[in-house]
Design a protein around this motif. Structure first.
Motif, PDB file in Angstrom:
ATOM      1  N   LYS A 106       0.940  -1.098  -0.058  1.00  0.00           N
ATOM      2  CA  LYS A 106       0.067  -0.015  -0.017  1.00  0.00           C
ATOM      3  C   LYS A 106       0.735   1.118   0.017  1.00  0.00           C
ATOM      4  O   LYS A 106       1.846   1.234   0.933  1.00  0.00           O
ATOM      5  CB  LYS A 106      -0.851  -0.130   1.206  1.00  0.00           C
ATOM      6  N   GLY A 107       0.419   2.119  -0.801  1.00  0.00           N
ATOM      7  CA  GLY A 107       1.272   3.246  -1.135  1.00  0.00           C
ATOM      8  C   GLY A 107       0.516   4.603  -0.548  1.00  0.00           C
ATOM      9  O   GLY A 107      -0.572   4.388  -0.089  1.00  0.00           O
ATOM     10  N   PRO A 108       1.123   5.600  -0.572  1.00  0.00           N
ATOM     11  CA  PRO A 108       0.395   6.836  -0.195  1.00  0.00           C
ATOM     12  C   PRO A 108      -0.742   7.417  -1.363  1.00  0.00           C
ATOM     13  O   PRO A 108      -1.836   8.089  -0.713  1.00  0.00           O
ATOM     14  CB  PRO A 108       1.529   8.040  -0.386  1.00  0.00           C
ATOM     15  N   ASN A 109      -0.837   7.013  -2.416  1.00  0.00           N
ATOM     16  CA  ASN A 109      -1.859   7.148  -3.320  1.00  0.00           C
ATOM     17  C   ASN A 109      -2.876   5.779  -3.716  1.00  0.00           C
ATOM     18  O   ASN A 109      -3.766   5.847  -4.147  1.00  0.00           O
ATOM     19  CB  ASN A 109      -1.239   7.514  -4.610  1.00  0.00           C
ATOM     20  N   GLY A 110      -2.621   4.818  -2.872  1.00  0.00           N
ATOM     21  CA  GLY A 110      -3.365   3.745  -2.886  1.00  0.00           C
ATOM     22  C   GLY A 110      -2.512   2.422  -3.067  1.00  0.00           C
ATOM     23  O   GLY A 110      -2.572   1.677  -2.025  1.00  0.00           O
ATOM     24  N   LEU A 111      -1.810   2.391  -4.100  1.00  0.00           N
ATOM     25  CA  LEU A 111      -1.000   0.923  -4.368  1.00  0.00           C
ATOM     26  C   LEU A 111       0.543   1.687  -5.034  1.00  0.00           C
ATOM     27  O   LEU A 111       0.660   2.545  -5.353  1.00  0.00           O
ATOM     28  CB  LEU A 111      -1.594   0.153  -5.513  1.00  0.00           C
ATOM     29  N   ALA A 112       1.548   0.864  -4.542  1.00  0.00           N
ATOM     30  CA  ALA A 112       3.063   1.111  -4.667  1.00  0.00           C
ATOM     31  C   ALA A 112       3.578  -0.267  -5.189  1.00  0.00           C
ATOM     32  O   ALA A 112       3.143  -1.244  -4.477  1.00  0.00           O
ATOM     33  CB  ALA A 112       3.520   1.655  -3.693  1.00  0.00           C
ATOM     34  N   ILE A 113       4.395  -0.318  -6.166  1.00  0.00           N
ATOM     35  CA  ILE A 113       5.320  -1.332  -6.223  1.00  0.00           C
ATOM     36  C   ILE A 113       6.779  -0.733  -6.643  1.00  0.00           C
ATOM     37  O   ILE A 113       6.909   0.258  -7.240  1.00  0.00           O
ATOM     38  CB  ILE A 113       4.716  -2.100  -7.311  1.00  0.00           C
ATOM     39  N   GLU A 114       7.639  -1.507  -6.156  1.00  0.00           N
ATOM     40  CA  GLU A 114       9.127  -1.116  -6.324  1.00  0.00           C
ATOM     41  C   GLU A 114       9.942  -2.165  -6.422  1.00  0.00           C
ATOM     42  O   GLU A 114       9.505  -3.274  -5.922  1.00  0.00           O
ATOM     43  CB  GLU A 114       9.412  -0.150  -5.186  1.00  0.00           C
ATOM     44  N   PHE A 146      12.866   0.780  -9.987  1.00  0.00           N
ATOM     45  CA  PHE A 146      11.648   1.498 -10.248  1.00  0.00           C
ATOM     46  C   PHE A 146      10.776   1.614  -9.053  1.00  0.00           C
ATOM     47  O   PHE A 146      10.777   0.801  -8.126  1.00  0.00           O
ATOM     48  CB  PHE A 146      10.610   0.967 -11.579  1.00  0.00           C
ATOM     49  N   ASP A 147       9.906   2.779  -8.987  1.00  0.00           N
ATOM     50  CA  ASP A 147       9.191   2.962  -7.732  1.00  0.00           C
ATOM     51  C   ASP A 147       8.017   3.458  -8.320  1.00  0.00           C
ATOM     52  O   ASP A 147       8.055   4.798  -8.764  1.00  0.00           O
ATOM     53  CB  ASP A 147       9.765   3.880  -6.947  1.00  0.00           C
ATOM     54  N   LEU A 148       6.823   2.976  -8.429  1.00  0.00           N
ATOM     55  CA  LEU A 148       5.498   3.210  -8.975  1.00  0.00           C
ATOM     56  C   LEU A 148       4.453   3.205  -7.907  1.00  0.00           C
ATOM     57  O   LEU A 148       4.147   2.355  -7.344  1.00  0.00           O
ATOM     58  CB  LEU A 148       5.188   2.453  -9.971  1.00  0.00           C
ATOM     59  N   ASN A 149       3.680   4.255  -7.659  1.00  0.00           N
ATOM     60  CA  ASN A 149       2.623   4.603  -6.879  1.00  0.00           C
ATOM     61  C   ASN A 149       1.508   5.231  -7.650  1.00  0.00           C
ATOM     62  O   ASN A 149       1.488   6.200  -8.444  1.00  0.00           O
ATOM     63  CB  ASN A 149       3.000   5.802  -5.775  1.00  0.00           C
ATOM     64  N   TRP A 150       0.271   4.386  -7.541  1.00  0.00           N
ATOM     65  CA  TRP A 150      -0.887   5.010  -8.279  1.00  0.00           C
ATOM     66  C   TRP A 150      -2.201   4.794  -7.602  1.00  0.00           C
ATOM     67  O   TRP A 150      -1.945   4.171  -6.284  1.00  0.00           O
ATOM     68  CB  TRP A 150      -1.129   4.339  -9.773  1.00  0.00           C
ATOM     69  N   THR A 151      -3.214   5.387  -7.946  1.00  0.00           N
ATOM     70  CA  THR A 151      -4.588   4.948  -7.321  1.00  0.00           C
ATOM     71  C   THR A 151      -5.364   4.349  -8.059  1.00  0.00           C
ATOM     72  O   THR A 151      -5.772   4.514  -9.306  1.00  0.00           O
ATOM     73  CB  THR A 151      -5.348   6.447  -7.109  1.00  0.00           C
ATOM     74  N   PRO A 152      -5.794   3.097  -7.864  1.00  0.00           N
ATOM     75  CA  PRO A 152      -6.858   2.439  -8.618  1.00  0.00           C
ATOM     76  C   PRO A 152      -7.975   2.930  -8.896  1.00  0.00           C
ATOM     77  O   PRO A 152      -8.529   3.742  -8.006  1.00  0.00           O
ATOM     78  CB  PRO A 152      -7.086   1.093  -7.706  1.00  0.00           C
ATOM     79  N   ALA A 157     -11.969   7.062  -2.853  1.00  0.00           N
ATOM     80  CA  ALA A 157     -11.692   7.667  -1.725  1.00  0.00           C
ATOM     81  C   ALA A 157     -10.306   8.442  -1.646  1.00  0.00           C
ATOM     82  O   ALA A 157     -10.043   9.285  -0.827  1.00  0.00           O
ATOM     83  CB  ALA A 157     -11.765   6.830  -0.445  1.00  0.00           C
ATOM     84  N   VAL A 158      -9.398   7.744  -2.176  1.00  0.00           N
ATOM     85  CA  VAL A 158      -7.967   8.188  -2.324  1.00  0.00           C
ATOM     86  C   VAL A 158      -7.639   8.998  -3.401  1.00  0.00           C
ATOM     87  O   VAL A 158      -8.071   8.672  -4.527  1.00  0.00           O
ATOM     88  CB  VAL A 158      -7.037   7.238  -2.320  1.00  0.00           C
ATOM     89  N   SER A 159      -6.959  10.284  -3.547  1.00  0.00           N
ATOM     90  CA  SER A 159      -6.748  11.034  -4.714  1.00  0.00           C
ATOM     91  C   SER A 159      -5.482  11.071  -5.021  1.00  0.00           C
ATOM     92  O   SER A 159      -4.333  11.047  -4.405  1.00  0.00           O
ATOM     93  CB  SER A 159      -7.102  12.684  -4.210  1.00  0.00           C
TER      94      SER A 159
END
Length: 194
Positions: A106-114, A146-152, A157-159
């Motif tokens: 879980k990342g600050p915007n919803g999901l993260a993968i690194e 890579f470090d990728l953060n996004w909102t599904p 509810a998350v921006s």
């Protein structure tokens, strides 16, 4: 799911997961009855002496055919997807000496993968998020950090950025809409009660 040298054990697993593992396909590639994703089974299969993990999918195919009377066929159709290409300003990733895989969290915007991986495997991240094929057409060889953060899309509810925006802004890559040949695994017959 436990697969060791002695047995393959699956606890409370939906049949679609077994089909995915047996035929090495993704969820979106399977065409079959809805109950494949909702029913749950416990399966413990003893493996022959000397069996390797690479042989498990083939053995699982046999088990599904015998116990569930599963029969399938594959079809190739043109399907909408994306080409992963280098953006106008070039890639924004550091090269890496080796591959250590990808860690999802879980990342600050919803999901993260690194992590550190090759572009062909990195293309699986937006493919899973968008539930469609994404083909690496970057021409970038080797491994990249890579470090990728996004909102599904399903999380209003998350921006935060969409997966396409995050790929462009954070990695310097672009998802270009295209059509690609895509294999689907069609289930011709399967029985609910093994």
């Amino acid at each position: 799911m436990n697969e060791d040298a002695q047995q393959a054990a699956y606890s409370s697993v939906p049949p679609i997961v077994l089909v995915m593992r047996a035929h090495r396909v993704k969820y979106r590639q399977i065409v079959g009855p809805d109950w494949l994703g909702t029913e749950r089974y416990d399966i413990v299969a003893k493996l022959p002496d000397g069996a390797s993990k690479e042989q498990i999918p083939r053995m699982l195919q046999s088990l599904l055919a015998e116990r569930f009377r599963l029969t399938v066929h594959t079809e190739t159709k043109m399907a909408p997807g994306y080409a992963l290409i280098v953006g106008k300003s070039g890639p924004r990733m550091k090269t890496a000496d080796s591959e250590d895989g990808a860690r999802r969290m879980k990342g600050p915007n919803g999901l993260a993968i690194e992590g550190k991986t090759a572009m062909t495997k990195l293309a699986d991240v937006p493919a899973d998020a968008l539930d469609c094929p994404v083909v690496d057409m970057t021409g970038l060889n080797g491994f990249f950090e890579f470090d990728l953060n996004w909102t599904p899309d399903e999380n209003p509810a998350v921006s935060g950025p969409s997966i396409a925006s995050a790929v462009q802004e954070e990695l310097g890559l672009k998802l270009d809409p295209r059509k690609f040949p895509s294999d689907s695994l069609t289930i011709d017959h399967v029985e609910k009660v093994p």
